[in-house]
Design a protein around this motif. Sequence first.
Motif, short mmCIF file in Angstrom:
data_model
loop_
_atom_site.label_atom_id
_atom_site.label_comp_id
_atom_site.label_asym_id
_atom_site.label_seq_id
_atom_site.Cartn_x
_atom_site.Cartn_y
_atom_site.Cartn_z
N ALA A 64 35.02 121.42 107.60
CA ALA A 64 34.92 122.57 108.32
C ALA A 64 36.20 122.91 109.25
N ALA A 65 36.81 121.78 109.39
CA ALA A 65 38.08 121.71 110.31
C ALA A 65 39.23 122.08 109.29
N PHE A 66 39.29 121.49 108.20
CA PHE A 66 40.68 121.52 107.37
C PHE A 66 40.75 122.83 106.57
N THR A 372 20.61 126.36 105.09
CA THR A 372 21.04 127.41 105.78
C THR A 372 21.78 127.09 106.46
N ALA A 373 21.89 125.93 107.36
CA ALA A 373 22.76 125.00 107.99
C ALA A 373 24.03 124.84 107.50
N ARG A 374 24.03 124.34 106.17
CA ARG A 374 25.27 124.08 105.42
C ARG A 374 26.09 125.30 105.01
N ILE A 375 25.51 126.52 105.14
CA ILE A 375 26.08 127.60 104.94
C ILE A 375 26.49 128.26 106.21
N VAL A 376 25.91 128.26 107.20
CA VAL A 376 26.23 128.87 108.44
C VAL A 376 27.10 127.97 109.35
N SER A 377 26.85 126.70 109.53
CA SER A 377 27.67 126.16 110.60
C SER A 377 29.03 125.98 110.20
N PRO A 378 29.44 125.79 109.08
CA PRO A 378 31.11 126.23 108.91
C PRO A 378 31.63 127.54 109.32
N VAL A 379 30.93 128.39 109.34
CA VAL A 379 31.22 129.77 109.49
C VAL A 379 31.54 129.76 110.83
N PHE A 380 31.15 129.27 112.02
CA PHE A 380 31.29 129.22 113.24
C PHE A 380 33.00 128.58 113.28
N TYR A 381 33.26 127.41 112.59
CA TYR A 381 34.51 126.87 112.82
C TYR A 381 35.54 127.98 112.22
N LEU A 383 35.31 131.08 112.45
CA LEU A 383 35.52 131.87 113.29
C LEU A 383 36.22 131.43 114.69
N GLY A 384 36.31 130.10 114.82
CA GLY A 384 36.93 129.59 116.06
C GLY A 384 35.82 129.48 117.23
N LYS A 385 34.54 129.44 116.77
CA LYS A 385 33.44 129.25 117.84
C LYS A 385 32.89 127.96 117.70
#
Length: 525
Positions: A64-66, A372-381, A383-385
């Motif tokens: 998610a970070a890299f 769902t969490a595996r798909i959505v959670s990294p999207v926030f990172y 986006l910088g959220k």
Amino acid sequence: MPDALARSAGLAGAATLASRLLGLARDQVLAAFFGAGNEMDAFVVAFRIPNLVRDLFAEGAMSAAFVPTFTRHVTLRGKADAWRLANNVLNTLCLLTGLVVLAGLVFAGPLVAAYAGSFAAVPGKLELTILLTRVMLPFLTLVAIAAALMGMLNSLNHYFVPALAPAMFNVATILAALLLVPVMPSLGLPPIMAVAIAALAGGLGQIALQWPPLRREGFRYRPFLDLGDEGVRRVLLLMGPGTIGLAATQVNLFVNTLLATRHGTGTVSWLSYAFRLMYLPIGLFGVSIATAVLPAVSRQTAVGDPDAIRATVSRGIRLMLMLSVPATIGLVVLATPIVRLLLERGRFLPADTAATAAALQFYAVGLVGYSTARIVSPVFYALGKNRIPVAASVASMLINAAASMALVHFMGFRGLALGTSLAAIGNAAILLFLLRGPIGGIDGRSLLVATIKIGAAAAVMAVVAVAVERTAVAILPGTGLIDQAARLTAAILCALGALAAAAKLLGIGELDEALASLHRAKKSL
């Protein structure tokens, strides 16, 4: 972009299928050799400790970070700058995980005693768990490196090899069980030690498999370390909250294992076998789609295209629903014949089948939530959220702790599985609700319509699966592997046929998309 997303998810899914099937073979071998006894309990707990840190620090938060940071460097600054960042991150990972491993080696005794102190009631069980933990701790560093290589390859649109890399762990375990387990006692070591050694070999294999395609892209390793580098600081800053934001599933599983150690021999193993069976469709659908979504969203964020981000996320979730909802229903209604066919042999007894199947049914309830969490959670990172998935993950962990501790008193170990599933659903619901603001909505109407249609088609599938399975038992009542396989195959094929027919009647376009992505992946292999 839609075709690219489906193709990328299909490639990742094809490789993940191979890896998960090898993982299934691994579990079959371990079940035959060790069943759900003390040695298997010890191994599950010992591996849970480095595996927890691995999933949080190396694979989850690392990706998610890299991936967004590396993708930004490739997109805006070029490959040369991206390679410099990659080397810096790799060396930083080696330093940080090396310190964690050293601390773990020193404090393994009190750590395991605090986590599985009830094992002391069985002579030698706690000591074996501590020994296995020390042997497997370096696995963390190896997989941290492998996760960074995976992120680099995904950012460069390579999906098949990175998704296949975890298979090396499964191959190593199978070979070790077949070749080394018989010779361990002659060396004065417990047979399960062969599996611990295999974990380290599997970590090395994951690195070795991914290195050649990276070299072809132009990457060369350099012993370069600059902790003050802007890119490294960005990755580390994202990894802090990223570790918490992606922690829910693994921390919840960790808590469940802790509670399970207090419920006698076999409980830890039953839950572990069940979770791995449930994790097969997560790996195929949730993780594969997330692997394709994250780099796409990272590129769309870099160029400032919120409409494309919304379309990518919505499409990824709908595709996941088409695959995960039927998988959930299938695991619930066919849990017992699935577990019996796959695991019941050697030291894995009918009582183990019944217990594992019960746990599998309750774990399956949360499959859509996990995916769902595996798909959505990294999207926030991307986006910088960063704070949003952190809050959702903390809420999920609180739900799991409360639900598991309450339900275990009424349902035993089954309550632990259900508590984890409820937490996964809660985590996914929170993430979807909070994602609406940053991307201007999530196409909620489309998602709702797709969910209703897919749920209806899956219900038809369930009725057919149960009816065919019961009919097959009456026609082929034997307990041999051939009869079992024939019954289960008939039930699954008829159920899939019913699902396809119902999907066509209901006009579910995601079915055609899923089949097309699998076809494209097959042609690309």
